[in-house]
Design an enzyme around this catalytic site. Structure first.
Site, PDB file in Angstrom:
ATOM      1  N   CYS A 109     -35.053  83.566  13.149  1.00 56.10           N
ATOM      2  CA  CYS A 109     -35.638  82.217  13.063  1.00 56.10           C
ATOM      3  C   CYS A 109     -34.870  81.167  13.850  1.00 56.10           C
ATOM      4  O   CYS A 109     -35.457  80.344  14.548  1.00 56.10           O
ATOM      5  CB  CYS A 109     -35.758  81.792  11.601  1.00 56.10           C
ATOM      6  SG  CYS A 109     -34.166  81.635  10.743  1.00 56.10           S
TER       7      CYS A 109
ATOM      8  N   HIS B 140     -32.703  79.405   6.915  1.00 58.87           N
ATOM      9  CA  HIS B 140     -33.933  79.369   7.700  1.00 58.87           C
ATOM     10  C   HIS B 140     -33.927  78.129   8.584  1.00 58.87           C
ATOM     11  O   HIS B 140     -33.503  77.051   8.158  1.00 58.87           O
ATOM     12  CB  HIS B 140     -35.181  79.352   6.818  1.00 58.87           C
ATOM     13  CG  HIS B 140     -36.440  79.471   7.621  1.00 58.87           C
ATOM     14  ND1 HIS B 140     -36.759  80.602   8.335  1.00 58.87           N
ATOM     15  CD2 HIS B 140     -37.445  78.584   7.864  1.00 58.87           C
ATOM     16  CE1 HIS B 140     -37.910  80.419   8.974  1.00 58.87           C
ATOM     17  NE2 HIS B 140     -38.339  79.199   8.701  1.00 58.87           N
TER      18      HIS B 140
ATOM     19  N   ASP C  78     -43.327  76.339  13.156  1.00 59.13           N
ATOM     20  CA  ASP C  78     -42.437  77.472  12.893  1.00 59.13           C
ATOM     21  C   ASP C  78     -42.943  78.712  13.612  1.00 59.13           C
ATOM     22  O   ASP C  78     -44.056  79.165  13.372  1.00 59.13           O
ATOM     23  CB  ASP C  78     -42.363  77.737  11.375  1.00 59.13           C
ATOM     24  CG  ASP C  78     -41.222  78.661  11.005  1.00 59.13           C
ATOM     25  OD1 ASP C  78     -40.721  79.386  11.879  1.00 59.13           O
ATOM     26  OD2 ASP C  78     -40.827  78.667   9.818  1.00 59.13           O
TER      27      ASP C  78
END
Length: 259
Positions: A69, A109, A124
């Site tokens: 991520c 994250h 995202d």
């Protein structure tokens, strides 16, 4: 426009001439999700580098690897910034559905917040198979994509002030929490993500330091490769095969372009 902009466009299949606007942002997100895989091979193979703009470009745009991520959303952040968007990075905590609580790893994250006109949106491309493929407004409105329904709700907790909720296509009947994030604590330098990388490498409860994982969205669903299984979702149908290490390398190259 810088080298990153040209290389990113080449990697995901966007022409140099195409202007990137808020209206065609979903095109960027879909192409990115179906081109750059979510994967942890650098951690498994003990070949991680510091998180810098130069290293991210080298890894994902020059060598055509994927990332986790903090890497995927950092490279997208730079691309969006290059194309005139008002964006900043934030950190959050994934929700553990088995334990019905936040992951104990902390704020590992990374995601993007985007300001457009009078609204703020969550973007995202680094949440594995759970990608919204759209900018999700922080006002609670639901967005729908080929991957399901997504919304951001205001919810104050010990880790943040908003949560991403989702109903994945063919998988979820009810809304479930993806993660929480703190909109009031922007990340000023991608070097901050070295802390995330260190946690994911070192901590016993890290899900990314034990076995290889590669996953990517496709036109008809998604595919996930580990060292023991290859799983495909195609139009809601699940297909799962057991594999060995030789087959892993073959499939990584064939389906994800990873040597």
């Amino acid at each position: 426009m810088c080298e990153l902009n040209d290389l990113f466009r080449k990697r995901v299949g966007i022409s140099k001439e195409e202007k990137i606007t808020f209206e065609n942002l979903d095109m960027v997100l879909e192409k990115t999700a179906k081109t750059i895989p979510f994967e942890n091979l650098c951690i498994i193979e003990n070949r991680t580098n510091d998180v810098t703009k130069e290293n991210l470009v080298n890894k994902m745009l020059m060598k055509k690897e994927g990332g986790l991520c903090y890497e995927l959303n950092s490279i997208l952040f730079y691309f969006l910034k290059e194309n005139g968007f008002n964006v900043y990075l934030v950190r959050g905590v994934i929700f553990n559905h088995d334990a019905q609580n936040w992951l104990t790893l902390g704020r590992t994250h990374a995601a993007i917040l985007l300001n457009h006109e009078n609204g703020t949106y969550l973007v995202d491309t680094g949440f594995g198979g759970n990608l919204p493929l759209r900018a999700v407004p922080l006002n609670g409105g639901t967005v729908t994509s080929n991957n399901g329904e997504f919304r951001v709700s205001k919810m104050k907790n010990e880790h943040g002030d908003y949560i991403l909720e989702m109903k994945l296509k063919h998988k979820d009947q009810d809304w479930r929490i993806g993660y929480t994030f703190d909109s009031k604590r922007p990340v000023t330098e991608v070097s901050d993500f070295n802390e995330i990388q260190r946690i994911l490498i070192e901590k016993d409860d890290s899900p990314f330091n034990k076995n290889p994982l590669i996953t990517q969205l496709t036109e008809k669903g998604n595919m996930t490769l580990t060292d023991t299984t290859f799983t495909e979702w195609v139009n809601g149908e699940l297909k799962k095969d057991s594999i060995d290490s030789k087959r892993f390398k073959e499939l990584a190259k064939r389906y994800f372009g990873i040597e």
